[in-house]
Design a protein around this motif. Sequence first.
Motif, PDB file in Angstrom:
ATOM      1  N   ALA A  33       0.895  -1.161  -0.247  1.00 55.35           N
ATOM      2  CA  ALA A  33      -0.584   0.269  -0.159  1.00 55.35           C
ATOM      3  C   ALA A  33       0.610   1.188   0.259  1.00 55.35           C
ATOM      4  CB  ALA A  33      -0.667   0.255   1.288  1.00 55.35           C
ATOM      5  N   ALA A  34       2.090   1.629   0.796  1.00 58.51           N
ATOM      6  CA  ALA A  34       2.753   2.261   0.375  1.00 58.51           C
ATOM      7  C   ALA A  34       3.446   2.567  -0.816  1.00 58.51           C
ATOM      8  CB  ALA A  34       3.557   2.327   1.984  1.00 58.51           C
ATOM      9  N   GLU A  35       3.802   1.401  -1.882  1.00 57.34           N
ATOM     10  CA  GLU A  35       4.763   1.686  -2.587  1.00 57.34           C
ATOM     11  C   GLU A  35       3.256   1.691  -3.434  1.00 57.34           C
ATOM     12  OE1 GLU A  35       8.014   0.602  -4.323  1.00 57.34           O
ATOM     13  OE2 GLU A  35       7.180  -0.702  -2.185  1.00 57.34           O
ATOM     14  N   ALA A  36       2.641   1.514  -3.238  1.00 64.25           N
ATOM     15  CA  ALA A  36       1.189   1.945  -4.702  1.00 64.25           C
ATOM     16  C   ALA A  36       1.498   3.217  -4.124  1.00 64.25           C
ATOM     17  CB  ALA A  36       0.586   0.915  -4.290  1.00 64.25           C
ATOM     18  N   GLY A  37       0.502   3.869  -2.929  1.00 62.07           N
ATOM     19  CA  GLY A  37       0.597   5.310  -2.949  1.00 62.07           C
ATOM     20  C   GLY A  37       1.560   6.217  -2.948  1.00 62.07           C
ATOM     21  N   PHE A  38       2.736   6.128  -2.721  1.00 61.54           N
ATOM     22  CA  PHE A  38       4.046   7.098  -3.085  1.00 61.54           C
ATOM     23  C   PHE A  38       4.201   7.111  -4.455  1.00 61.54           C
ATOM     24  CE2 PHE A  38       3.783   8.025   1.196  1.00 61.54           C
ATOM     25  CZ  PHE A  38       4.717   8.484   1.333  1.00 61.54           C
ATOM     26  N   ASP A  39       3.437   5.720  -5.422  1.00 66.49           N
ATOM     27  CA  ASP A  39       4.147   5.651  -6.891  1.00 66.49           C
ATOM     28  C   ASP A  39       3.209   6.579  -7.738  1.00 66.49           C
ATOM     29  OD1 ASP A  39       5.137   4.158  -8.821  1.00 66.49           O
ATOM     30  OD2 ASP A  39       3.586   3.626  -9.147  1.00 66.49           O
ATOM     31  N   ASP A  40       1.810   6.358  -6.611  1.00 73.99           N
ATOM     32  CA  ASP A  40       0.645   7.543  -7.556  1.00 73.99           C
ATOM     33  C   ASP A  40       1.220   9.188  -6.992  1.00 73.99           C
ATOM     34  OD1 ASP A  40      -1.924   7.874  -7.867  1.00 73.99           O
ATOM     35  OD2 ASP A  40      -2.007   9.106  -6.249  1.00 73.99           O
ATOM     36  N   VAL A  41       1.756   8.756  -6.528  1.00 77.04           N
ATOM     37  CA  VAL A  41       2.059  10.612  -6.278  1.00 77.04           C
ATOM     38  C   VAL A  41       3.120  11.129  -7.022  1.00 77.04           C
ATOM     39  CG1 VAL A  41       3.243  12.269  -4.508  1.00 77.04           C
ATOM     40  CG2 VAL A  41       1.306  10.586  -3.358  1.00 77.04           C
ATOM     41  N   PHE A  42       3.940   9.873  -7.487  1.00 75.51           N
ATOM     42  CA  PHE A  42       5.300  10.364  -8.222  1.00 75.51           C
ATOM     43  C   PHE A  42       4.586  11.215  -9.980  1.00 75.51           C
ATOM     44  CE2 PHE A  42       7.985   9.515 -11.212  1.00 75.51           C
ATOM     45  CZ  PHE A  42       9.344  10.619 -11.106  1.00 75.51           C
ATOM     46  N   LYS A  43       3.985   9.527  -9.747  1.00 75.24           N
ATOM     47  CA  LYS A  43       3.097  10.008 -11.247  1.00 75.24           C
ATOM     48  C   LYS A  43       2.688  10.399 -11.596  1.00 75.24           C
ATOM     49  CE  LYS A  43       2.529   4.381 -11.658  1.00 75.24           C
ATOM     50  NZ  LYS A  43       1.606   3.373 -11.661  1.00 75.24           N
ATOM     51  N   VAL A  44       0.873  11.213 -10.975  1.00 74.25           N
ATOM     52  CA  VAL A  44       0.332  12.518 -10.739  1.00 74.25           C
ATOM     53  C   VAL A  44       1.506  13.862 -11.235  1.00 74.25           C
ATOM     54  CG1 VAL A  44      -1.036  14.507  -9.535  1.00 74.25           C
ATOM     55  CG2 VAL A  44      -1.303  11.873  -9.347  1.00 74.25           C
ATOM     56  N   THR A  45       2.585  13.822 -10.392  1.00 77.00           N
ATOM     57  CA  THR A  45       3.542  14.629 -10.421  1.00 77.00           C
ATOM     58  C   THR A  45       4.311  14.864 -12.022  1.00 77.00           C
ATOM     59  OG1 THR A  45       4.223  14.599  -8.081  1.00 77.00           O
ATOM     60  CG2 THR A  45       5.644  16.007  -9.455  1.00 77.00           C
ATOM     61  N   GLU A  46       4.516  13.519 -12.218  1.00 75.12           N
ATOM     62  CA  GLU A  46       5.311  14.146 -13.414  1.00 75.12           C
ATOM     63  C   GLU A  46       4.381  14.066 -14.630  1.00 75.12           C
ATOM     64  OE1 GLU A  46       7.853   9.976 -15.815  1.00 75.12           O
ATOM     65  OE2 GLU A  46       5.674   9.611 -14.257  1.00 75.12           O
ATOM     66  N   SER A  47       3.075  13.910 -14.660  1.00 79.26           N
ATOM     67  CA  SER A  47       2.271  13.707 -16.059  1.00 79.26           C
ATOM     68  C   SER A  47       1.860  14.811 -15.876  1.00 79.26           C
ATOM     69  CB  SER A  47       0.857  13.224 -15.804  1.00 79.26           C
ATOM     70  OG  SER A  47       1.701  11.943 -16.265  1.00 79.26           O
ATOM     71  N   ALA A  48       1.707  15.833 -14.624  1.00 81.11           N
ATOM     72  CA  ALA A  48       1.142  17.881 -14.182  1.00 81.11           C
ATOM     73  C   ALA A  48       3.313  18.412 -14.878  1.00 81.11           C
ATOM     74  CB  ALA A  48       1.505  18.015 -12.751  1.00 81.11           C
ATOM     75  N   ILE A  49       4.397  17.690 -14.643  1.00 82.29           N
ATOM     76  CA  ILE A  49       5.270  17.992 -14.929  1.00 82.29           C
ATOM     77  C   ILE A  49       5.537  18.444 -16.887  1.00 82.29           C
ATOM     78  CG2 ILE A  49       7.820  18.221 -15.679  1.00 82.29           C
ATOM     79  CD1 ILE A  49       7.635  17.495 -12.047  1.00 82.29           C
ATOM     80  N   LYS A  50       5.112  17.717 -17.611  1.00 86.03           N
ATOM     81  CA  LYS A  50       5.325  16.585 -18.642  1.00 86.03           C
ATOM     82  C   LYS A  50       3.831  17.870 -18.914  1.00 86.03           C
ATOM     83  CE  LYS A  50       7.011  12.330 -18.242  1.00 86.03           C
ATOM     84  NZ  LYS A  50       7.553  11.104 -18.144  1.00 86.03           N
ATOM     85  N   ASP A  51       2.948  17.426 -18.853  1.00 80.55           N
ATOM     86  CA  ASP A  51       1.954  18.679 -19.500  1.00 80.55           C
ATOM     87  C   ASP A  51       2.186  20.131 -19.556  1.00 80.55           C
ATOM     88  OD1 ASP A  51       0.428  16.613 -20.400  1.00 80.55           O
ATOM     89  OD2 ASP A  51      -1.173  16.726 -19.582  1.00 80.55           O
ATOM     90  N   ASN A  52       3.117  20.858 -18.717  1.00 82.08           N
ATOM     91  CA  ASN A  52       2.783  21.894 -18.421  1.00 82.08           C
ATOM     92  C   ASN A  52       4.086  22.470 -19.402  1.00 82.08           C
ATOM     93  OD1 ASN A  52       0.542  23.271 -16.797  1.00 82.08           O
ATOM     94  ND2 ASN A  52       0.708  21.319 -15.953  1.00 82.08           N
ATOM     95  N   ASP A  53       4.984  21.937 -20.065  1.00 80.45           N
ATOM     96  CA  ASP A  53       6.027  22.201 -20.771  1.00 80.45           C
ATOM     97  C   ASP A  53       7.373  22.975 -19.553  1.00 80.45           C
ATOM     98  OD1 ASP A  53       4.930  22.249 -23.269  1.00 80.45           O
ATOM     99  OD2 ASP A  53       4.175  24.616 -22.496  1.00 80.45           O
ATOM    100  N   LEU A  54       7.504  21.658 -18.870  1.00 82.61           N
ATOM    101  CA  LEU A  54       8.394  21.589 -18.409  1.00 82.61           C
ATOM    102  C   LEU A  54       9.167  20.028 -18.972  1.00 82.61           C
ATOM    103  CD1 LEU A  54       7.475  22.417 -14.528  1.00 82.61           C
ATOM    104  CD2 LEU A  54       8.413  24.502 -16.367  1.00 82.61           C
ATOM    105  N   GLU A  55       8.638  19.278 -19.369  1.00 76.11           N
ATOM    106  CA  GLU A  55       9.302  18.615 -19.835  1.00 76.11           C
ATOM    107  C   GLU A  55       8.018  18.305 -21.781  1.00 76.11           C
ATOM    108  OE1 GLU A  55      11.070  15.315 -21.403  1.00 76.11           O
ATOM    109  OE2 GLU A  55      11.518  15.960 -19.545  1.00 76.11           O
ATOM    110  N   LYS A  56       8.831  16.912 -22.379  1.00 76.37           N
ATOM    111  CA  LYS A  56       8.093  15.990 -23.202  1.00 76.37           C
ATOM    112  C   LYS A  56       6.608  16.594 -23.502  1.00 76.37           C
ATOM    113  CE  LYS A  56       8.403  11.532 -22.643  1.00 76.37           C
ATOM    114  NZ  LYS A  56       8.448  10.340 -22.780  1.00 76.37           N
ATOM    115  N   SER A  57       6.085  17.240 -24.416  1.00 75.24           N
ATOM    116  CA  SER A  57       4.815  18.154 -24.610  1.00 75.24           C
ATOM    117  C   SER A  57       3.959  16.561 -24.902  1.00 75.24           C
ATOM    118  CB  SER A  57       4.545  18.753 -25.630  1.00 75.24           C
ATOM    119  OG  SER A  57       4.735  18.568 -26.376  1.00 75.24           O
ATOM    120  N   GLY A  58       2.564  16.975 -24.158  1.00 73.00           N
ATOM    121  CA  GLY A  58       1.293  16.068 -24.391  1.00 73.00           C
ATOM    122  C   GLY A  58       0.427  16.726 -23.504  1.00 73.00           C
ATOM    123  N   ASN A  59      -0.762  15.775 -23.011  1.00 66.09           N
ATOM    124  CA  ASN A  59      -2.339  16.140 -22.779  1.00 66.09           C
ATOM    125  C   ASN A  59      -2.096  14.952 -22.413  1.00 66.09           C
ATOM    126  OD1 ASN A  59      -3.262  14.574 -24.902  1.00 66.09           O
ATOM    127  ND2 ASN A  59      -4.602  15.740 -25.734  1.00 66.09           N
TER     128      ASN A  59
END
Length: 277
Positions: free
Chosen positions: A36-62
């Motif tokens: 559960a801890a593994e999944a929780g903090f993996d989720d936190v990073f996935k959400v952050t990573e997607s936000a970074i990539k979708d806001n021109d701080l990484e390769k573009s996309g939606n």
Amino acid sequence: MRVVVLTLVAFSLVFSTSCRKRKENRSTTTSQDQAAAEAGFDDVFKVTESAIKDNDLEKSGNAFASIYGNCATVSINPPLPDTTFPKTITIDFGSTNCEDSYGVNRRGQIIAVITGKYRDAGTSITITPQDYYLNDNKIEGTKTVQNIGPNSDGNTEFTVEISNATVTYPDGDFTTYESSRVREWVVGESTDGLLGILDDEYDITGTASGTDRTGRDYEMTITSPLRVAVLCRWVKQGTVEIQPEDLYLRTVDFGNGDCDATVNVEINGNNYTFIMN
């Protein structure tokens, strides 16, 4: 007669302790809490990573909108087109549960401080959930990810440190967690656009420790890399060994690459299965 009574009491205590230990040795609680801890903090990073990539701080996309829909608002300070770092990214899911396109509910905020471009060696990302809930499990702690550049295979690697972590379940029970990992970008690093974000996968190696909901301490070592993917909410494959205090070693198998919630646990030659939330 007194000697007989004392002997019976002593036998009863030994028998009770033995039964309790056998029951604890069959329990998958520690394995479930670690997962559960593994999944929780993996989720936190996935959400952050997607936000970074979708806001021109990484390769573009939606990808963010395609996965999380209208569940969250993302703000960046200082805002683009200002190109200076560090930047603070606030991802706000609101105060009530919102379901994403995969049926996952979230509420609360994720705050991330990023020191440079995601792909640049030396960039660090410090992520802190704020009243953040994943399927009603409260996720607390700090996750720090640092880009350490390409490895000998040419894949970018990141060090990942999780500190002061707690997962609190809806019934009030909680588990604590710390970990030190290396995260290797194994799929999708060279692709762009929406597909270039959705195909990203990572292999994770390293160690962790914590205390399960019963108060028992444990140590964990990844014995076969854990594969995580943007398009899968669970760990897809890999194995870990968990050593709870005073109990048998647990070997936890997350599968062979399928995106499913089934986790198998082997304890002293006996096999058990549980389903992740």
